[in-house]
Write an enzyme that holds these catalytic residues in place. Structure first.
Site, PDB file in Angstrom:
ATOM      1  N   GLU A 178      33.083  30.660 -46.290  1.00  0.00           N
ATOM      2  CA  GLU A 178      32.953  31.706 -45.265  1.00  0.00           C
ATOM      3  C   GLU A 178      32.433  32.998 -45.900  1.00  0.00           C
ATOM      4  OE1 GLU A 178      33.265  31.379 -42.134  1.00  0.00           O
ATOM      5  OE2 GLU A 178      34.207  29.434 -41.975  1.00  0.00           O
ATOM      6  N   GLY A 221      33.681  21.791 -39.462  1.00  0.00           N
ATOM      7  CA  GLY A 221      34.699  21.085 -38.704  1.00  0.00           C
ATOM      8  C   GLY A 221      35.762  22.036 -38.216  1.00  0.00           C
ATOM      9  N   SER A 268      39.293  24.096 -37.638  1.00  0.00           N
ATOM     10  CA  SER A 268      40.227  24.707 -38.578  1.00  0.00           C
ATOM     11  C   SER A 268      41.361  23.736 -38.889  1.00  0.00           C
ATOM     12  CB  SER A 268      40.802  26.001 -38.006  1.00  0.00           C
ATOM     13  OG  SER A 268      39.777  26.951 -37.833  1.00  0.00           O
ATOM     14  N   GLY A 269      41.817  23.771 -40.144  1.00  0.00           N
ATOM     15  CA  GLY A 269      42.914  22.910 -40.550  1.00  0.00           C
ATOM     16  C   GLY A 269      42.490  21.507 -40.896  1.00  0.00           C
ATOM     17  N   GLY A 270      41.181  21.256 -40.948  1.00  0.00           N
ATOM     18  CA  GLY A 270      40.713  19.909 -41.234  1.00  0.00           C
ATOM     19  C   GLY A 270      40.733  19.553 -42.709  1.00  0.00           C
TER      20      GLY A 270
END
Length: 589
Positions: A504, A374, A376-378
């Protein structure tokens, strides 16, 4: 006024309670203080011996016995004083060691949430600088305070016996000295407290900037950071000047009081000597005892100033020690980690009114690969932090099988997890230290090499001068980003975990290394419950399940192909990612 006294009493009590927790050597401390008291009592004999020497002074009456007695008293006093000083320093070092041990044990067991709001530099200052304040009190000031009190009381008592009229004149000096020294002591406490706080802030600034010196230089921010540091240095300088101004008053004022007392004693005492009421030896003894009254006043004032500083320092230590630490042992042991992980209506926010995750429900099947994708920041990394149990959900439950994960001990839960984060943190030390980090069992070179080979790290390790014993530098700075990442993967491989968490995990690798590591990860993931965060969808398109998280909510779940058919945002997201990856590969070719 009525509230201040109980509050002060409570602070004194808290200070002594904290010192008791260090389990000091009461025997050594009592022995050292006893020696200091004996030394003071011996010093009270010196003026009397001087009196006898002066009163009976003549070459014919001067005997070797008198001289020998005076020399013996001086030697005994010096010897006792030296040993008392050592014993007090020993006790002080023991207490400071105990305080640091208490703080370090507490800090290492505090939850991650504590360090979210506390600057590490200020915390370091509490363990180093504030404990030194307490040590100074014990080694330098307690003895001076006790012996000072004894010296003052003993000297005044002897003087009253010798000549009460002259003693009353001397006693005028004591309240006069107190009137001067007490306000100065209060001023010194205020300045010292401000200095402690400013030192902690400056230490925090250094701890923030120096580890990130490469970012500072690459951003041309040297001048900006210099100005920030200069502001702290200037503030400490101003506080130092204020302290120097106050200290510069102490010596001259004490000297002034002492000289006034001396003039009064010599003048009035000289009149008594001339009239025959007082002998010359008694006058000399009076002058010596006057020094033994005035000089300890400074020690007594310094004690109270240092005591206030120590109370201020221990207040901060007590605040740290009062924090609730992680309980890593309470709870049952995990006997079977090969069970699905279930998230049931999980919500979480670092602040109560700002939820990052909202009503997350999902099942992560045992032995299969679940990818979390999804924008970034989700909330993807935050979800990982909940699974790692760095934080507890604000609402909802996470289960392993049918049991909530918080019913298991933290130690048992984390033993099941191999975690590779996108930061790939390394500790200062060797490659061996980092691959084996956290394992208490003996690890052979063969095991380390096998883990390194599976993580595609063995080739570059063998090219290093000291191979697995090569120092990596602070935070692994001597290695490249890709090398650090592969060491972190080797560390996870060596733990042989039941649950793999890859945040990651291949983000810092070049294309060739990424393919090799991905092959190693594919072998490692076989049969294990694996949870993967990846922005590059090419690494997770074959996952058994993908969870698409946006703005803290799961808006899609299924395989890559299922989401491509059913989820518009995922399809746009995937097409952009796959196109970007294809462009990068074409450029590389």
């Amino acid at each position: 006024m009525t509230n201040k006294q109980p509050m002060q009493k409570g602070k004194f009590s808290a200070f002594f309670t904290l010192v008791k927790k260090t389990k000091p050597s009461y025997g050594k401390l009592a022995f050292a203080l006893t020696l200091s008291i004996v030394t003071t009592l011996v010093s009270l004999l010196i003026p009397l011996l001087t009196k006898q020497l002066v009163d009976g002074f003549s070459m014919s009456s001067l005997s070797g016995g008198q001289i020998g007695l005076i020399v013996l008293v001086f030697v005994i006093q010096a010897g006792l004083s030296a040993y008392a000083t050592y014993a007090l320093n020993y006790s002080g070092q023991k207490i400071i060691s105990g305080l640091r041990d208490l703080l370090w044990k507490k800090l290492i067991k505090l939850p991650v949430s504590y360090f979210d709001t506390k600057a590490s530099g200020e915390t370091i200052s509490r363990v180093t600088n504030d404990t030194m304040v307490v040590k100074e009190l014990i080694t330098n000031h307690i003895s001076g305070f006790i012996t000072g009190i004894i010296s003052v009381i003993g000297s005044i008592t002897i003087l009253f016996i010798m000549n009460w009229k002259l003693t009353l004149l001397v006693l005028i000096v004591v309240p006069l000295a107190a009137l001067i020294l007490v306000p100065i002591g209060r001023k010194m406490f205020t300045i010292s407290r401000e200095t402690q706080d400013e030192t902690a802030r400056f230490t925090g600034l250094l701890n923030q900037i120096l580890p990130e010196i490469r970012l500072v230089k690459s951003s041309n921010a040297e001048d900006v950071e210099y100005r920030r540091g200069k502001a702290g240095i200037s503030s400490l300088f101003r506080l130092g000047l204020r302290e120097a101004k106050v200290q510069s008053l102490v010596g001259p004022l004490i000297t002034l009081v002492l000289m006034a007392a001396l003039v009064a004693v010599i003048g009035y005492g000289g009149m008594q000597v001339s009239s025959g009421e007082l002998t010359a030896g008694s006058l000399v003894a009076f002058i010596l005892y006057l020094f033994q009254i005035i000089m300890p006043m400074g020690q007594i004032t310094a004690f109270f100033t240092q005591l206030q500083k120590s109370i201020g320092a221990t207040e901060r230590m007590i605040e740290i020690l009062a924090e609730i630490e992680e309980d890593t042992v309470t709870g049952k042991q995990i006997e079977n980690a090969h069970q699905p992980i279930r998230l049931e209506d999980v919500s979480f926010g670092y602040k109560q009114d700002q939820l990052i995750l909202k009503n997350i429900s999902a099942t992560i099947e045992a032995g299969k690969v679940t990818a979390i994708v999804g924008p970034s920041g989700g909330g993807k990394t935050t979800l990982f932090k909940l699974l790692e149990r760095f934080y507890d959900p604000t609402e909802g439950t996470i289960r392993l099988g049918d049991d909530p994960i918080d019913s298991y001990s933290l130690e048992s839960w984390r033993q099941q997890i191999g975690y590779v984060s996108q930061e790939s943190p390394l500790m200062s030390g060797t490659i061996r230290d980092n691959i084996c980090y956290g394992l208490e069992r003996e690890v052979t070179d063969a095991e380390i090499e096998k883990a390194a080979e599976m993580a595609y790290a063995l080739n570059f390790i063998k090219e290093l001068p000291d191979m697995i014993d090569t120092e990596v530098g602070e935070r692994g700075i001597m290695l490249s980003g890709g090398q650090r990442q592969r060491i972190a993967i080797a560390r996870a491989l060596l733990r042989d975990p039941s649950i793999l968490m890859l945040d990651e995990a291949t983000s810092s690798l070049d294309s060739q290394s990424e393919k090799s590591v991905q092959q190693a990860l594919d072998v490692l993931m076989a049969g294990r419950t694996t949870i993967v965060i990846a922005h590059r969808l090419s690494t997770v398109v074959d996952a058994d399940q993908l969870l698409f998280i946006e703005q803290g909510e799961i808006t899609g779940r299924g395989t890559h192909h299922e989401l491509m058919d059913s989820h518009d945002l995922y399809r746009d997201f995937a097409e952009q990612q796959l196109k970007m990856n294809a462009d990068l590969e074409n450029k590389a070719v």
